[in-house]
Design an enzyme around this catalytic site. Structure first.
Site, PDB file in Angstrom:
ATOM      1  N   CYS A 112      32.877 -54.373  11.313  1.00 38.64           N
ATOM      2  CA  CYS A 112      32.919 -53.512  12.509  1.00 38.64           C
ATOM      3  C   CYS A 112      34.196 -52.672  12.507  1.00 38.64           C
ATOM      4  O   CYS A 112      34.142 -51.455  12.726  1.00 38.64           O
ATOM      5  CB  CYS A 112      32.827 -54.387  13.754  1.00 38.64           C
ATOM      6  SG  CYS A 112      32.695 -53.442  15.284  1.00 38.64           S
ATOM      7  N   CYS A 113      35.354 -53.307  12.224  1.00 41.52           N
ATOM      8  CA  CYS A 113      36.611 -52.541  12.167  1.00 41.52           C
ATOM      9  C   CYS A 113      36.550 -51.497  11.051  1.00 41.52           C
ATOM     10  O   CYS A 113      37.084 -50.395  11.186  1.00 41.52           O
ATOM     11  CB  CYS A 113      37.803 -53.474  11.927  1.00 41.52           C
ATOM     12  SG  CYS A 113      38.343 -54.415  13.360  1.00 41.52           S
TER      13      CYS A 113
ATOM     14  N   CYS B 249      40.157 -52.617  21.142  1.00 41.70           N
ATOM     15  CA  CYS B 249      38.822 -52.512  21.728  1.00 41.70           C
ATOM     16  C   CYS B 249      38.662 -53.552  22.835  1.00 41.70           C
ATOM     17  O   CYS B 249      39.192 -54.662  22.747  1.00 41.70           O
ATOM     18  CB  CYS B 249      37.770 -52.746  20.654  1.00 41.70           C
ATOM     19  SG  CYS B 249      37.737 -51.447  19.410  1.00 41.70           S
TER      20      CYS B 249
ATOM     21  N   CYS C 162      43.432 -54.840  11.847  1.00 37.15           N
ATOM     22  CA  CYS C 162      42.069 -54.313  11.740  1.00 37.15           C
ATOM     23  C   CYS C 162      41.830 -53.633  10.407  1.00 37.15           C
ATOM     24  O   CYS C 162      40.726 -53.199  10.134  1.00 37.15           O
ATOM     25  CB  CYS C 162      41.803 -53.340  12.872  1.00 37.15           C
ATOM     26  SG  CYS C 162      42.944 -51.973  12.894  1.00 37.15           S
TER      27      CYS C 162
HETATM   28  S1  SF4 Z   1      38.439 -54.299  17.351  1.00 37.01           S
HETATM   29 FE1  SF4 Z   1      36.851 -52.707  17.739  1.00 37.01          FE
HETATM   30  S2  SF4 Z   1      36.296 -52.070  15.724  1.00 37.01           S
HETATM   31 FE2  SF4 Z   1      37.291 -54.064  15.459  1.00 37.01          FE
HETATM   32  S3  SF4 Z   1      35.693 -55.638  15.622  1.00 37.01           S
HETATM   33 FE3  SF4 Z   1      36.412 -55.294  17.701  1.00 37.01          FE
HETATM   34  S4  SF4 Z   1      34.992 -53.732  18.535  1.00 37.01           S
HETATM   35 FE4  SF4 Z   1      34.819 -53.668  16.326  1.00 37.01          FE
END
Ligand code: SF4
Length: 247
Positions: free
Chosen positions: A125-126, A208, A237
Site C-alpha cells: 500500500c505504501c 495516513c 514507509c
Molecule cells: S500509511 Fe498510507 S500508504 Fe502506507 S499503508 Fe497506511 S494507508 Fe497505505
C-alpha cells in the site's frame, strides 16, 4: 529549458556540509535556492517540521516550490492544513496522487484496509500510494528538501544536511538535520505558522489516517505510526529508507 543536473562531488559535499552544519536552516535554504533555483522543491508531509521549513523557504523565495503526496487516505485535518497553507503563503501546492489503476487492483485483490493484515500488505500500500508517486514527483528535480531530523531515530541519525540520493538520482537536502523537536515547535509558535491540529491531540508524527494514532507521554515519537507492527525499526514507509551514497 531545464538545465542538466550537475552532481556535486564527494569532496565538495564534505566542504558544503561542514559549512552548513555551523549555520542555520535558513543558510541551507539560501544555498539551495542559489544553487538549484526552481529545479529544487520541498517535499512536504505538512508535519510540524515541514511547516517550519516551508515558512523559512518562502521567506527566502516567495515562489519556493512545495510538493506533497496525497495518498487519498489522509486525515481531514491534513486536508484543512493544505488549504490554510495555500492561503497563508499564496503557494500553488503541487499534489501527487497514486496511480488509480494500481489502487483499484490492490483494493480489489486485498481489500481497502489490507495494511492491518501483514507487513507485506502494508508495504504494498505504501509503495502504491507513496513510493511510486514520490519517484514521479522527484524525477524532474535536481534537489529535494525534507524536514528530516537526526533525533527522529532509525536511519535518520546519520543523515547529512546535503546528500546525494542514489535512489532518485538527485540531491537530498535536510536543513533541519541538527534541530531538535523543541526548536521546531518554538519556531512555529514564534512565527504563528499554521500547523496540523492533530499535533495538539498527541500526534507528533502524522501520516495516513488509518495508520496513525496518538502517542502517550514518554512514548517514542514514531510509536503511533503502524502501531500494530512489532518491529520498532520498521516504522518507515519506504520514501526515506534508501541510504544515500556517501561518496
Ligand atoms: S500509511 Fe498510507 S500508504 Fe502506507 S499503508 Fe497506511 S494507508 Fe497505505
Amino acid at each position: 529549458m531545464a538545465l542538466a543536473l550537475q552532481r556535486i562531488s564527494r569532496a565538495e559535499l564534505k566542504t558544503i556540509n561542514a559549512r552548513l552544519e555551523a549555520g542555520t536552516p535558513q543558510d541551507t535554504l539560501n544555498w539551495v535556492d542559489e544553487t538549484f533555483g526552481s529545479e529544487a522543491a520541498q517535499m512536504s508531509s505538512f508535519g510540524l517540521e515541514d511547516q517550519a521549513l516551508y515558512h523559512m523557504y518562502w521567506t527566502i523565495n516567495p515562489n519556493a516550490r512545495l510538493m506533497t503526496l496525497d495518498t487519498l487516505r489522509l486525515p481531514t485535518e491534513t486536508y484543512s492544513l493544505f488549504d490554510q497553507t495555500k492561503l497563508r503563503y499564496g503557494v500553488e501546492v503541487e499534489f501527487f496522487y497514486p496511480d488509480m489503476s494500481a489502487v483499484t487492483d490492490m483494493v480489489k485483490e486485498r481489500g481497502n484496509n489490507l495494511f492491518y493484515r501483514g507487513v507485506e500488505n502494508r508495504k504494498l500500500c505504501c509503495g502504491i500510494r507513496k513510493v511510486e508517486p514520490l519517484g514521479r514527483a522527484l524525477s524532474g528535480l535536481h534537489a529535494w528538501i525534507t524536514g528530516l531530523r537526526r533525533d527522529q531515530g532509525m536511519d535518520r541519525g546519520s543523515i547529512d544536511i546535503v546528500e546525494w540520493d542514489e535512489a532518485h538520482g538527485n540531491h537530498k537536502v535536510n536543513p533541519l538535520a541538527n534541530w531538535s523537536f523543541e526548536q521546531v515547535r518554538d519556531f512555529v509558535d514564534a512565527n504563528e505558522i499554521p500547523y496540523n491540529e492533530l499535533h495538539d491531540q498527541g500526534y507528533p508524527s502524522l501520516g495516513c489516517a488509518p495508520c496513525t494514532r496518538a502517542v502517550e507521554p514518554g512514548e517514542d515519537i514514531r510509536a503511533g505510526r503502524w502501531w500494530w507492527e512489532s518491529d520498532p525499526n520498521a516504522k518507515e514507509c519506504g520514501i526515506h529508507t534508501v541510504a544515500p551514497a556517501k561518496r
